[in-house]
Design a protein around this motif. Structure first.
Motif, PDB file in Angstrom:
ATOM      1  N   SER A  20       0.834  -1.217   0.000  1.00 51.20           N
ATOM      2  CA  SER A  20       0.000   0.000   0.000  1.00 51.20           C
ATOM      3  C   SER A  20       0.862   1.258   0.000  1.00 51.20           C
ATOM      4  N   ALA A  21       1.919   1.248   0.818  1.00 52.19           N
ATOM      5  CA  ALA A  21       2.807   2.406   0.884  1.00 52.19           C
ATOM      6  C   ALA A  21       3.515   2.633  -0.458  1.00 52.19           C
ATOM      7  N   SER A  22       3.908   1.550  -1.113  1.00 53.05           N
ATOM      8  CA  SER A  22       4.557   1.661  -2.429  1.00 53.05           C
ATOM      9  C   SER A  22       3.602   2.210  -3.473  1.00 53.05           C
ATOM     10  N   GLU A  23       2.359   1.729  -3.452  1.00 51.32           N
ATOM     11  CA  GLU A  23       1.362   2.222  -4.405  1.00 51.32           C
ATOM     12  C   GLU A  23       1.061   3.701  -4.162  1.00 51.32           C
ATOM     13  N   LYS A  24       0.988   4.081  -2.897  1.00 53.23           N
ATOM     14  CA  LYS A  24       0.746   5.483  -2.554  1.00 53.23           C
ATOM     15  C   LYS A  24       1.916   6.348  -3.038  1.00 53.23           C
ATOM     16  N   PHE A  25       3.131   5.837  -2.821  1.00 51.57           N
ATOM     17  CA  PHE A  25       4.321   6.568  -3.280  1.00 51.57           C
ATOM     18  C   PHE A  25       4.285   6.750  -4.800  1.00 51.57           C
TER      19      PHE A  25
ATOM     20  N   ARG B 123      10.880  13.000  -2.325  1.00 45.95           N
ATOM     21  CA  ARG B 123      10.719  11.760  -3.078  1.00 45.95           C
ATOM     22  C   ARG B 123      11.878  10.802  -2.792  1.00 45.95           C
ATOM     23  N   MET B 124      13.109  11.319  -2.762  1.00 44.48           N
ATOM     24  CA  MET B 124      14.282  10.473  -2.485  1.00 44.48           C
ATOM     25  C   MET B 124      14.218   9.899  -1.069  1.00 44.48           C
ATOM     26  N   ALA B 125      13.818  10.713  -0.099  1.00 41.82           N
ATOM     27  CA  ALA B 125      13.727  10.257   1.286  1.00 41.82           C
ATOM     28  C   ALA B 125      12.674   9.156   1.417  1.00 41.82           C
ATOM     29  N   ARG B 126      11.529   9.361   0.786  1.00 44.10           N
ATOM     30  CA  ARG B 126      10.453   8.369   0.839  1.00 44.10           C
ATOM     31  C   ARG B 126      10.864   7.071   0.147  1.00 44.10           C
ATOM     32  N   GLN B 127      11.585   7.201  -0.946  1.00 44.62           N
ATOM     33  CA  GLN B 127      12.048   6.023  -1.686  1.00 44.62           C
ATOM     34  C   GLN B 127      13.033   5.222  -0.833  1.00 44.62           C
ATOM     35  N   ARG B 128      13.978   5.931  -0.167  1.00 46.26           N
ATOM     36  CA  ARG B 128      14.924   5.244   0.726  1.00 46.26           C
ATOM     37  C   ARG B 128      14.177   4.537   1.854  1.00 46.26           C
TER      38      ARG B 128
ATOM     39  N   LEU C 143      11.124   3.375   1.819  1.00 46.00           N
ATOM     40  CA  LEU C 143      10.459   2.183   1.283  1.00 46.00           C
ATOM     41  C   LEU C 143      11.457   1.052   1.013  1.00 46.00           C
ATOM     42  N   VAL C 144      12.625   1.398   0.527  1.00 42.42           N
ATOM     43  CA  VAL C 144      13.657   0.384   0.277  1.00 42.42           C
ATOM     44  C   VAL C 144      14.082  -0.259   1.596  1.00 42.42           C
TER      45      VAL C 144
END
Length: 167
Positions: A70-75, A87-92, A94-95
């Motif tokens: 869900s978090a990935s889809e929201k991102f 965006r970079m912070a959120r991507q890190r 999620l990773v």
């Protein structure tokens, strides 16, 4: 001449052994361990024990996996409107969450496999004791557990399962 004589003696001896073997009844049986693991009450109890032991962890993993998805889809939906740094912070993030999830899932699988092997080993030990008892009581010469083909008349799996369930 000497070697011909020794070969002839060996042939006579082998013939005598073959005749002797036919004179005595050789009794063989077969046990299907896969059926024992599926049908014996001890195996079913071990499976139920494992399910009870690991069901909470499995549910937690499924919940974490769904939350991560869900978090990935929201991102994915929000990424185009985010600032680059956000965006970079959120991507890190999620990773990192995905890495943690994969580690937990791998640990769960290793723990489950280890416990499953322990439980199946105990079931197999009990089954082997019962097989030995049946073999001694019914005077079997050999009991096989693995074979390419077995005539069903030699299969004693039902006797073993019945004896296991009776204990």
């Amino acid at each position: 001449m000497k070697s011909l004589s020794s070969h002839l003696s060996l042939a006579v001896l082998l013939g005598a052994v073959a005749v002797s073997a036919h004179a005595q009844e050789f009794k063989a049986g077969f046990v299907n361990t896969d059926r024992i693991f599926r049908e014996a009450s001890t195996a079913k109890a071990a499976q139920a024990k494992l399910e009870q032991e690991f069901s909470k962890r499995e549910k937690d993993l499924v919940d974490k996996g769904n939350a991560l998805k869900s978090a990935s889809e929201k991102f994915e939906r929000e990424a185009p409107t985010m600032a680059e740094s956000q965006r970079m912070a959120r991507q890190r993030q999620l990773v990192d969450q995905d890495r943690d999830f994969q580690t937990k899932r791998r640990e769960f699988q290793e723990d489950l496999n280890s416990r499953k092997n322990e439980e199946l080993s105990q079931v197999l030990d009990r089954a082997n004791k019962v097989v030995k008892q049946v073999a001694e009581a019914e005077k079997y010469d050999v009991i096989l557990q693995e074979a390419v083909y077995i005539n069903p008349k030699f299969d004693i799996t039902d006797k073993v399962i019945k004896a296991l369930n009776g204990k």
